[in-house]
Design an enzyme around this catalytic site. Structure first.
Site, short mmCIF file in Angstrom:
data_model
loop_
_atom_site.label_atom_id
_atom_site.label_comp_id
_atom_site.label_asym_id
_atom_site.label_seq_id
_atom_site.Cartn_x
_atom_site.Cartn_y
_atom_site.Cartn_z
N HIS A 162 0.83 -1.21 0.00
CA HIS A 162 0.00 0.00 0.00
C HIS A 162 0.87 1.26 0.00
O HIS A 162 0.62 2.20 -0.77
CB HIS A 162 -0.92 -0.04 1.23
N GLU A 163 1.88 1.29 0.84
CA GLU A 163 2.74 2.47 0.94
C GLU A 163 3.56 2.67 -0.33
O GLU A 163 3.74 3.80 -0.79
CB GLU A 163 3.64 2.37 2.17
N HIS A 179 1.59 4.38 -2.94
CA HIS A 179 1.56 5.83 -2.75
C HIS A 179 2.79 6.49 -3.40
O HIS A 179 2.66 7.52 -4.06
CB HIS A 179 1.53 6.20 -1.26
#
Length: 80
Positions: free
Chosen positions: A64-65, A68
């Site tokens: 997820h990070e 980003h």
């Protein structure tokens, strides 16, 4: 290429275990593509003895990070 710098430090963003991790794109090339990013994992939120299910959750958080960093964040939506 994109370089990702990974740290594990307590920070203001980690305060109160509100965040498991956070990430940002630090540098972009002439086409606004990310070339350098930073991911920080909040040590107080990680549970190393959590077994396979916790490990999968931590991998999902890391994925997820990194997403980003690659541009999927509100500050980057204008470039799509």
């Amino acid at each position: 290429d994109t370089v990702v710098y990974v740290t594990m430090e307590e920070s203001e963003t980690c305060a109160g275990n509100a965040a498991l991790a956070y990430a940002l794109s630090c540098q972009r090339d002439q086409m606004d593509r990310p070339t350098f990013g930073h991911v920080n994992f909040c040590p107080g939120s990680l549970r190393p003895a959590g077994g396979a299910q916790q490990w999968r959750h931590d991998v999902a958080t890391a994925t997820h990070e990194i997403i980003h960093i690659l541009g999927f964040s509100p500050s980057s939506f204008a470039f799509f």
